[in-house]
Design an enzyme around this catalytic site. Structure first.
Site, short mmCIF file in Angstrom:
data_model
loop_
_atom_site.label_atom_id
_atom_site.label_comp_id
_atom_site.label_asym_id
_atom_site.label_seq_id
_atom_site.Cartn_x
_atom_site.Cartn_y
_atom_site.Cartn_z
N GLY A 216 0.70 -1.19 -0.04
CA GLY A 216 0.12 0.05 -0.08
C GLY A 216 1.00 1.28 0.00
N GLY A 218 2.28 4.67 1.57
CA GLY A 218 2.72 5.33 2.85
C GLY A 218 3.96 4.73 3.63
N GLU A 239 -1.71 -2.54 -6.49
CA GLU A 239 -2.18 -1.59 -7.23
C GLU A 239 -1.23 -0.58 -7.56
OE1 GLU A 239 -5.17 -0.39 -4.34
OE2 GLU A 239 -4.14 0.90 -3.25
#
Length: 432
Positions: A216, A218, A239
């Site tokens: 993800g 971050g 993604e």
């Protein structure tokens, strides 16, 4: 001259002329992040006073274009699929609206007409000899919008890689072409502190050689990546393709050889990194960019055995509900793909879904593990989906556990300064 080149020359125009193809009442779909075309969006901003009821829809805008203006919201407004730094202040002030949705379902919402898409504006690679452009930086929901749009406008830039995958648009589908040579927006790796490093080590210890990764957005997910360089034969089905994943590819930790779905290929739906990343993507047979309803569909992604999904949250309550997209009632980001990949990892044979967070916020004065979520918090990942939760104090594995067992496990990885009050709150809630 080929027919494709003749079409290209006929459709080449200035940004101003391209922006003049936008009509009152249009919704303009813009790709995620680096896929946003600055020349076209600057031209739109210049026109904003003469337009009415035009909406711009996008995930994660990176630049604060002049149309981000509360005084001209009736002319051109931003409707966020996911907030970024440019749109967050307006979202929290209330003059930018948002669309709650799973990232994986945005193409379906566009296909069914539940989300409008009269115009698409996107960055694109130079055209190949067959008349195709690659929307390599973010095919995400953009490919679905291209299918529905009245007008497709491309900003063609030689710095945009021509990537493989389902990310190609033919010149015959395009209404206007604007050329630019500006450097692409770059996002480097964040600084990693001791808390992030500790969390990263706990997660890395639970990832086996041969696992397939979703990383993800971050600092903490990137901290995990930094501690995986010694692993072997990792795969990527994600993604976001960023410099963290690129570092694993360059270190030889990612080979994709042991993937059980699309072996040999790194698969993603948008890129956000450095110039080095974008060059690595160019005509690389080992990297494919696909729409988000393929990459993030939990059923599709779960075809990868040993899928490990690593995503961050801002707050979690004692039964495992995650608030990953708001600060109380104030929007901060969006649902994005977190739930998509948590569910995919849960379905995957041998899969592991990790939710990571520091134990505290606001300089250690607030526990991110709370008895209940702050009032108004948007629940992102439900208690039924959550599995591994990781702070700098350890790992709580929650799936299959009772509510009382979950509370005990989460208190055990909270900051020691807050464990006493969490236990007292849990007793009052009959959770201990």
């Amino acid at each position: 001259m080929t027919e494709a080149q003749a079409l290209y020359d006929n459709k080449r125009m200035t940004p101003t002329d391209a922006a003049n193809l936008i009509r009152n009442g249009d919704t303009i779909v813009v790709p995620t992040g680096v896929g946003e075309p600055p020349a076209l969006l600057h031209a739109l901003s210049e026109r904003r006073h003469e337009l009415r009821d035009v909406a711009v829809s996008q995930i994660l805008p990176l630049r604060r274009f002049a149309y981000f203006d509360p005084d001209t919201r009736a002319n051109v407004r931003h409707d966020a699929y996911f907030f970024g730094g440019a749109s967050r202040p307006g979202g929290q002030a209330g003059w930018i609206d948002y669309v709650p949705a799973y990232f994986s379902e945005l193409p379906m919402l566009l296909d069914r007409g539940l989300l409008p898409a009269e115009v698409v504006v996107s960055m694109a690679s130079p055209m190949d000899e067959h008349g195709y452009f690659s929307l390599s930086l973010a095919p995400d929901y953009t490919m679905a919008a291209v299918r529905r749009a009245r007008v497709v406008l491309l900003e063609v830039n030689p710095n945009v890689p021509f990537a493989n995958g389902d990310c190609l648009v033919h010149v015959s589908q395009v209404a206007g072409i604007v050329e630019s040579e500006d450097a692409l927006f770059e996002v480097g790796l964040p600084e990693i502190g001791s808390v992030q490093e500790a969390i990263g080590k706990y997660v890395a210890d639970l990832i086996d050689d041969g696992a397939t990764l979703q990383i993800g957005y971050g600092g903490i997910p990137d901290a995990v990546v930094m501690q995986l360089k010694h692993k072997h034969d990792l795969g990527i089905h994600t993604e976001m393709l960023g410099d963290g994943i690129l570092s694993l590819i360059e270190a030889g930790a990612v080979t994709n050889r042991r993937k059980t779905f699309m072996p040999g290929r790194t698969v993603a739906t948008f890129a956000l990194g450095s110039h080095r990343l974008y060059r690595t993507m160019h005509r690389n047979p080992g990297i494919e960019m696909h729409p988000v309803d393929f990459t993030n569909d939990p059923y599709v992604a779960a075809h990868n055995d040993n899928l490990c999904a690593i995503n961050a949250t801002m707050q979690i309550d004692l039964i495992g509900q995650c608030g990953s997209e708001s600060l109380g009632h104030l929007p901060y980001s969006g649902t994005g793909g977190q739930v998509d990949f948590v569910r995919a990892a849960n379905r995957s044979k041998g899969g592991k879904a990790f939710i990571v967070l520091p134990s505290t916020a606001k300089g250690g004065t607030v526990s991110r593990i709370a008895p209940v979520l702050s009032p108004g918090t948007h629940v992102t990942t439900s208690k039924n989906d959550i599995n591994y939760v990781v702070t700098e104090y350890g790992v709580a594995q929650l799936r299959g556990k009772t509510a009382k067992q979950r509370a005990e496990a989460l208190i055990g990885i909270a900051h020691p300064d807050f464990r006493g009050e969490l236990r007292e709150a849990a007793r009052k809630m009959s959770l201990l």
